[in-house]
Every structure is written in C-alpha cells, then in structure tokens.
Design an enzyme around this catalytic site. Structure first.
Site, mmCIF file in Angstrom:
data_model
loop_
_atom_site.group_PDB
_atom_site.id
_atom_site.type_symbol
_atom_site.label_atom_id
_atom_site.label_comp_id
_atom_site.label_asym_id
_atom_site.label_seq_id
_atom_site.Cartn_x
_atom_site.Cartn_y
_atom_site.Cartn_z
ATOM 1 N N ARG A 27 -23.224 43.039 13.920
ATOM 2 C CA ARG A 27 -24.024 41.846 13.601
ATOM 3 C C ARG A 27 -24.428 41.094 14.872
ATOM 4 O O ARG A 27 -23.659 40.983 15.808
ATOM 5 C CB ARG A 27 -23.204 40.920 12.705
ATOM 6 C CG ARG A 27 -23.955 39.680 12.288
ATOM 7 C CD ARG A 27 -23.108 38.796 11.422
ATOM 8 N NE ARG A 27 -23.109 39.217 10.049
ATOM 9 C CZ ARG A 27 -22.531 38.504 9.060
ATOM 10 N NH1 ARG A 27 -21.906 37.386 9.335
ATOM 11 N NH2 ARG A 27 -22.584 38.932 7.831
ATOM 12 N N ARG A 33 -9.266 37.260 11.283
ATOM 13 C CA ARG A 33 -9.951 36.428 10.278
ATOM 14 C C ARG A 33 -9.743 37.003 8.874
ATOM 15 O O ARG A 33 -9.562 36.268 7.911
ATOM 16 C CB ARG A 33 -11.447 36.332 10.589
ATOM 17 C CG ARG A 33 -11.740 35.434 11.781
ATOM 18 C CD ARG A 33 -13.151 35.593 12.256
ATOM 19 N NE ARG A 33 -14.133 35.019 11.347
ATOM 20 C CZ ARG A 33 -15.417 35.361 11.330
ATOM 21 N NH1 ARG A 33 -15.866 36.306 12.130
ATOM 22 N NH2 ARG A 33 -16.239 34.789 10.486
HETATM 23 P P1 AMP Z 1 -17.522 31.157 9.446
HETATM 24 O O1 AMP Z 1 -18.812 31.146 10.182
HETATM 25 O O2 AMP Z 1 -17.647 30.633 8.042
HETATM 26 O O3 AMP Z 1 -16.827 32.476 9.483
HETATM 27 O O4 AMP Z 1 -16.556 30.120 10.192
HETATM 28 C C1 AMP Z 1 -16.248 30.284 11.551
HETATM 29 C C2 AMP Z 1 -15.009 29.512 11.892
HETATM 30 O O5 AMP Z 1 -15.188 28.101 11.596
HETATM 31 C C3 AMP Z 1 -13.760 29.889 11.105
HETATM 32 O O6 AMP Z 1 -13.113 31.025 11.654
HETATM 33 C C4 AMP Z 1 -12.922 28.612 11.236
HETATM 34 O O7 AMP Z 1 -12.348 28.500 12.521
HETATM 35 C C5 AMP Z 1 -13.981 27.526 11.126
HETATM 36 N N1 AMP Z 1 -14.180 27.111 9.705
HETATM 37 C C6 AMP Z 1 -15.302 27.254 8.950
HETATM 38 N N2 AMP Z 1 -15.115 26.760 7.704
HETATM 39 C C7 AMP Z 1 -13.843 26.280 7.665
HETATM 40 C C8 AMP Z 1 -13.045 25.670 6.648
HETATM 41 N N3 AMP Z 1 -13.509 25.474 5.399
HETATM 42 N N4 AMP Z 1 -11.780 25.312 6.979
HETATM 43 C C9 AMP Z 1 -11.286 25.519 8.209
HETATM 44 N N5 AMP Z 1 -11.973 26.117 9.206
HETATM 45 C C10 AMP Z 1 -13.243 26.497 8.951
#
Ligand code: AMP
Length: 211
Positions: free
Chosen positions: A123, A167
C-alpha cells in the site's frame, strides 16, 4: 445514517468506507487520519500521539475521544457520518454510548491474515491528500505520484511488516469484544473483505446496508 466501519488494518474499511460515504453524501471520519494530521501540524495532541502511532500502539482514550467529539460537532455530520478506526476498545464503545452518539449499523470487514499483510505491505499513501493506492491492485497512473493531487506517495511507517504484525495482534486482543458487543445489540453486519477490488467489497457492503 450513523455507521461504524470495523475490521483489522488493511481490510479495506477506509477505502470502501469512502465509497459508502460518497454514496450517502456523508463524511467518513478516520481517527488515524485525524491523528496523523495533528502529528503533521505538530500540535500538542499530535506530538503526544505520534510516539504511540509509530510503534503501532493505541493512543490514549482521552486524546482520541476529544478529537472525535470535536469532529462530530461539525456541520457536515448532521445527515450522518461513518466512523473509521473508532471505537477500537470496549472502553471507547462505552465512551461513545455515554456521549449519547447513536450508531445505526456496524459494518464488519473480514479478511484473512495473509490477505491483510500482503495488502498493507503493497500500500502507498499520498503525503498530501491521504489518497490510498496499492502497487498491485490500485496502482497510481505514474509510479510514486498521486493521481488526484500530484504529490509524492510513501509507505506509512506503520505499514512495514513488523509493525503490521503488532497492529494485528493489538487489534485481535482489543476488538473481538467490540464485535461481540455490537453483534449482541443486533446492529453488526458482516462483509467479506478478501476480494482484491474495492468495488467488489463495496457492493457486498451495500447489500448488507440495504437489508
Ligand atoms: P489507523 O490509520 O486507523 O490504522 O490508525 C493509525 C494509528 O492511530 C493506530 O495504530 C493508533 O496508534 C492510532 N489510532 C487511531 N484510532 C485510534 C483509536 N480509536 N484509539 C487509539 N488509537 C488510535
């Protein structure tokens, strides 16, 4: 219509969520995007959040809830919204319920571990507008350049294989409770997110949303 898109990183919920959002004329609100914007702008929230994000760990609940609360107050959410990446833990579900934010349907994207790791490691993300490409399935017209705004594409730090594995582990530990919670409430709808074309997953999602 207030929706949540749920699924592990790389299940396509952001890409397909955007197609659903455009279809209904509502915004898709990604906490990951909001946090990355804060980090890029070097706000005090962003600086705190970045350390967690680069390790693939969750940002503390108070920070994320504050960001979500502010975003949902905006005018464009009046007809509805799609939450992408929030809630991720049962505590965040409770915070949403305590804030009296109604959720109509939770669309749960399911994809195998192999599909996810392969999809994320191929990606690319636009450094300026956030558009997402995939070297194999959704390539940009010109290598390394965004079709939409002409800016440079890059691989996010947290899409490198070791961080992806972390993750997925965190997601598996925390999110199964959410799936159970929303399934019990009767508002969860499952979608097969294994197909490589986002349009195919979108059609499956629209099918479950019509029922
Ligand atoms: P994402 O782009 O949704 O994969 O989010 C990237 C990163 O942002 C995650 O690995 C977390 O560090 C942080 N993050 C996003 N949404 C949340 C959430 N609801 N709670 C805690 N951390 C978040």
């Amino acid at each position: 219509m207030n929706l949540i898109v749920l699924g592990p990183p790389g299940a396509g919920k952001g890409t397909v969520g955007k197609l659903i959002a455009d279809h209904f004329g509502i915004p898709i609100i990604s906490t990951g995007d909001l946090l990355r914007k804060e980090a890029a702008d070097r706000t005090s929230i962003g600086i705190k959040a970045k350390g967690y994000m680069d390790q693939g760990e969750y940002v503390p609940d108070e920070i994320v809830m504050q960001i979500i609360r502010d975003r949902l107050k905006k005018e464009d959410c009046r007809k509805g919204f799609i939450l992408d990446g929030y809630p991720r833990t049962i505590e965040q579900v409770k915070a949403l319920e305590n804030a009296k934010i109604r959720i109509d349907t939770v669309v749960n994207f399911n994809a195998s571990r192999e599909v996810i790791i392969d999809r994320l490691s191929t990606r690319l993300t636009c450094s300026t507008c956030g558009a997402i490409y995939n070297i194999k399935n959704v390539p940009p017209k010109k290598a390394g350049i965004c079709d939409k705004c002409g800016a440079q594409l890059y691989q996010r730090e947290d899409q490198k294989p070791e961080v992806v594995k972390e993750r997925l582990k965190v997601y598996g530990q925390q999110t199964s409770q959410l799936v159970d919670h929303y399934r019990k409430k009767g508002i969860l709808r499952d979608v097969d997110a294994n197909p490589s074309q986002p349009q195919k997953i979108f059609e499956s999602a629209m099918k479950v949303l019509r029922h």
